[in-house]
Design a protein around this motif. Structure first.
Motif, mmCIF file in Angstrom:
data_model
loop_
_atom_site.group_PDB
_atom_site.id
_atom_site.type_symbol
_atom_site.label_atom_id
_atom_site.label_comp_id
_atom_site.label_asym_id
_atom_site.label_seq_id
_atom_site.Cartn_x
_atom_site.Cartn_y
_atom_site.Cartn_z
ATOM 1 N N THR A 147 30.231 50.629 -14.128
ATOM 2 C CA THR A 147 30.443 49.900 -15.367
ATOM 3 C C THR A 147 31.564 50.535 -16.181
ATOM 4 N N ALA A 148 32.104 49.766 -17.106
ATOM 5 C CA ALA A 148 33.094 50.296 -18.041
ATOM 6 C C ALA A 148 32.442 50.711 -19.352
ATOM 7 N N THR A 149 31.114 50.716 -19.404
ATOM 8 C CA THR A 149 30.370 51.031 -20.624
ATOM 9 C C THR A 149 29.918 52.484 -20.613
ATOM 10 N N PRO A 150 30.438 53.319 -21.529
ATOM 11 C CA PRO A 150 30.061 54.736 -21.537
ATOM 12 C C PRO A 150 28.712 55.025 -22.179
ATOM 13 N N ASP A 151 28.200 54.085 -22.972
ATOM 14 C CA ASP A 151 26.922 54.301 -23.649
ATOM 15 C C ASP A 151 25.774 53.973 -22.703
ATOM 16 N N PRO A 152 24.839 54.909 -22.510
ATOM 17 C CA PRO A 152 23.760 54.668 -21.541
ATOM 18 C C PRO A 152 22.807 53.569 -21.986
ATOM 19 N N VAL A 153 22.445 52.714 -21.052
ATOM 20 C CA VAL A 153 21.389 51.743 -21.283
ATOM 21 C C VAL A 153 20.074 52.514 -21.423
ATOM 22 N N GLN A 154 19.149 52.006 -22.228
ATOM 23 C CA GLN A 154 17.866 52.682 -22.411
ATOM 24 C C GLN A 154 17.194 52.900 -21.056
ATOM 25 N N GLY A 155 16.763 54.142 -20.825
ATOM 26 C CA GLY A 155 16.112 54.467 -19.563
ATOM 27 C C GLY A 155 17.074 54.856 -18.464
ATOM 28 N N CYS A 156 18.365 54.956 -18.799
ATOM 29 C CA CYS A 156 19.384 55.287 -17.790
ATOM 30 C C CYS A 156 20.172 56.519 -18.204
ATOM 31 N N PRO A 266 51.212 51.482 -17.455
ATOM 32 C CA PRO A 266 50.022 51.314 -16.599
ATOM 33 C C PRO A 266 48.833 50.875 -17.445
ATOM 34 N N PHE A 267 47.904 50.200 -16.814
ATOM 35 C CA PHE A 267 46.712 49.718 -17.514
ATOM 36 C C PHE A 267 45.518 50.453 -16.918
ATOM 37 N N ASP A 268 44.901 51.332 -17.705
ATOM 38 C CA ASP A 268 43.835 52.190 -17.203
ATOM 39 C C ASP A 268 42.463 51.708 -17.666
ATOM 40 N N VAL A 269 41.516 51.665 -16.739
ATOM 41 C CA VAL A 269 40.147 51.256 -17.041
ATOM 42 C C VAL A 269 39.194 52.389 -16.657
ATOM 43 N N PRO A 270 38.593 53.069 -17.637
ATOM 44 C CA PRO A 270 37.609 54.109 -17.319
ATOM 45 C C PRO A 270 36.353 53.480 -16.695
ATOM 46 N N LEU A 271 35.831 54.108 -15.656
ATOM 47 C CA LEU A 271 34.627 53.624 -14.988
ATOM 48 C C LEU A 271 33.523 54.670 -15.086
ATOM 49 N N TYR A 272 32.295 54.175 -15.171
ATOM 50 C CA TYR A 272 31.128 55.046 -15.318
ATOM 51 C C TYR A 272 30.058 54.628 -14.319
ATOM 52 N N TRP A 273 29.209 55.572 -13.988
ATOM 53 C CA TRP A 273 28.062 55.324 -13.115
ATOM 54 C C TRP A 273 26.810 55.445 -13.957
ATOM 55 N N GLN A 274 26.058 54.360 -14.061
ATOM 56 C CA GLN A 274 24.784 54.377 -14.770
ATOM 57 C C GLN A 274 23.670 54.136 -13.756
ATOM 58 N N ARG A 275 22.602 54.927 -13.878
ATOM 59 C CA ARG A 275 21.455 54.806 -12.973
ATOM 60 C C ARG A 275 20.182 55.106 -13.743
ATOM 61 N N TRP A 276 19.059 54.665 -13.180
ATOM 62 C CA TRP A 276 17.791 54.960 -13.829
ATOM 63 C C TRP A 276 17.580 56.463 -13.943
ATOM 64 N N LYS A 277 16.898 56.874 -15.020
ATOM 65 C CA LYS A 277 16.609 58.287 -15.231
ATOM 66 C C LYS A 277 15.507 58.816 -14.323
ATOM 67 N N THR A 278 14.692 57.944 -13.786
ATOM 68 C CA THR A 278 13.539 58.386 -13.008
ATOM 69 C C THR A 278 13.953 59.313 -11.884
ATOM 70 N N ALA A 279 13.162 60.370 -11.686
ATOM 71 C CA ALA A 279 13.440 61.326 -10.618
ATOM 72 C C ALA A 279 13.327 60.617 -9.271
ATOM 73 N N SER A 280 14.391 60.706 -8.478
ATOM 74 C CA SER A 280 14.408 59.995 -7.205
ATOM 75 C C SER A 280 15.423 60.636 -6.273
ATOM 76 N N ARG A 281 14.956 61.041 -5.088
ATOM 77 C CA ARG A 281 15.898 61.585 -4.113
ATOM 78 C C ARG A 281 16.894 60.516 -3.688
#
Length: 301
Positions: A147-156, A266-281
């Motif tokens: 995502t391009a959204t740096p603010d974490p979704v609740q629970g992520c 140049p046109f730069d788009v920052p990308l982020y990785w958001q995932r659930w917070k739950t502990a998971s291998r």
């Protein structure tokens, strides 16, 4: 007895994944009547209507809460299977992920290919614009997102992946016709533009970044080409100008098949990785691979 039996949660998630009760029945190898009975029991135990029985089926607001639970239960079962060494004999987890088209075309599939097979997972990829993908995290439709959204979704939790750099390009014949006297914001807007879809605002944002953007208050003619390879091909064939990831258009620029319209912009788009917070291998390993591969293709912020 659990208020939400795992077989009911699995059935609910499968209906939403497959789109219809009949398709879910085929996937689960049970009858449509059994699917309907499980859904009815789940709605009765929750005291809420969970499913809009449309085509495709959609979760209600209450259903989104239960869908998140269903995904988390399936994730925990898959993690336990891996830790117990059950391998392919344990439950297989389908990991839903939303990713933007350019990341999918440039690097994300490379990441998925590096995920160890002993995790016993499959991938359920959803494609959406990186500016809008977090809505699927909120609804519980996906477990992770590029995502391009740096603010974490609740629970992520969220981490920076890097910057996808784009270049504004066009075919030589197109440049001769529309930009013979040079490039500015007004001319860019007047010339035909290629947009990925109606969510794609990058070309317009690029126009607005020019000092003479005030001359381009109304968008000019647009072509909509909603596939990454076809989007690039439309530009190469001279339908319009557009922004293509640097890694995809670099060879074309070097060999003269495309002309860069503004090398200094140049046109730069920052990308982020958001995932659930739950502990998971499973999510830990997937996140590690995504982090590793994105570093090979994206620029450092």
């Amino acid at each position: 007895m659990s208020q939400f039996p795992s077989e009911q949660l699995l059935t609910f998630a499968t209906v939403l994944s497959e789109g219809t009760l009949d398709a879910a029945a085929r996937r689960l190898r049970i009858t449509p009547s059994a699917v309907s009975q499980r859904l009815k029991a789940l709605e009765q135990s929750s005291g809420r209507v969970l499913l809009q029985r449309s085509n495709p089926a959609q979760a209600t607001e209450a259903g989104e809460v239960v869908l998140r639970l269903a995904r988390q239960v399936a994730q925990l079962e898959a993690d336990a299977s891996v830790e117990l060494g059950l391998g392919t004999d344990g439950p297989q987890l389908a990991v839903p992920i939303v990713v933007n088209a350019d990341s999918l075309a440039v690097w994300f599939l490379q990441a998925l290919a590096r995920v160890p097979s002993d995790l016993n997972i499959t991938f359920d990829l959803h494609r959406d614009d990186e500016q809008h993908s977090t809505s699927m995290l909120r609804s519980g439709t996906v477990m992770a997102a590029v995502t391009a959204t740096p603010d974490p979704v609740q629970g992520c939790r969220v981490e920076s992946l890097g910057v996808m750099r784009y270049r504004a390009v066009a075919a030589p014949v197109f440049v001769d016709r529309w930009f013979a006297d040079g490039v500015d914001g007004g001319k860019l807007n007047t010339a035909p533009t290629v947009d990925f879809d109606r969510k794609d605002t990058y070309q317009w944002a690029f126009v607005e970044s020019w000092p003479d953007a005030s001359k381009a208050q109304q968008k000019g003619p647009r072509h909509y080409v909603p596939a990454s390879q076809d989007f690039g091909d439309a530009i190469r064939l001279g339908l319009g100008w557009g922004l293509i990831p640097e890694v995809q258009c670099g060879p074309d620029i070097a060999e003269g098949r495309l002309i860069e319209l503004a090398p200094e912009r140049p046109f730069d788009v920052p990308l982020y990785w958001q995932r659930w917070k739950t502990a998971s291998r499973v999510l830990d390993v997937l996140s590690s691979v995504v982090r590793e591969v994105s570093a090979e293709y994206l620029r450092t912020p």
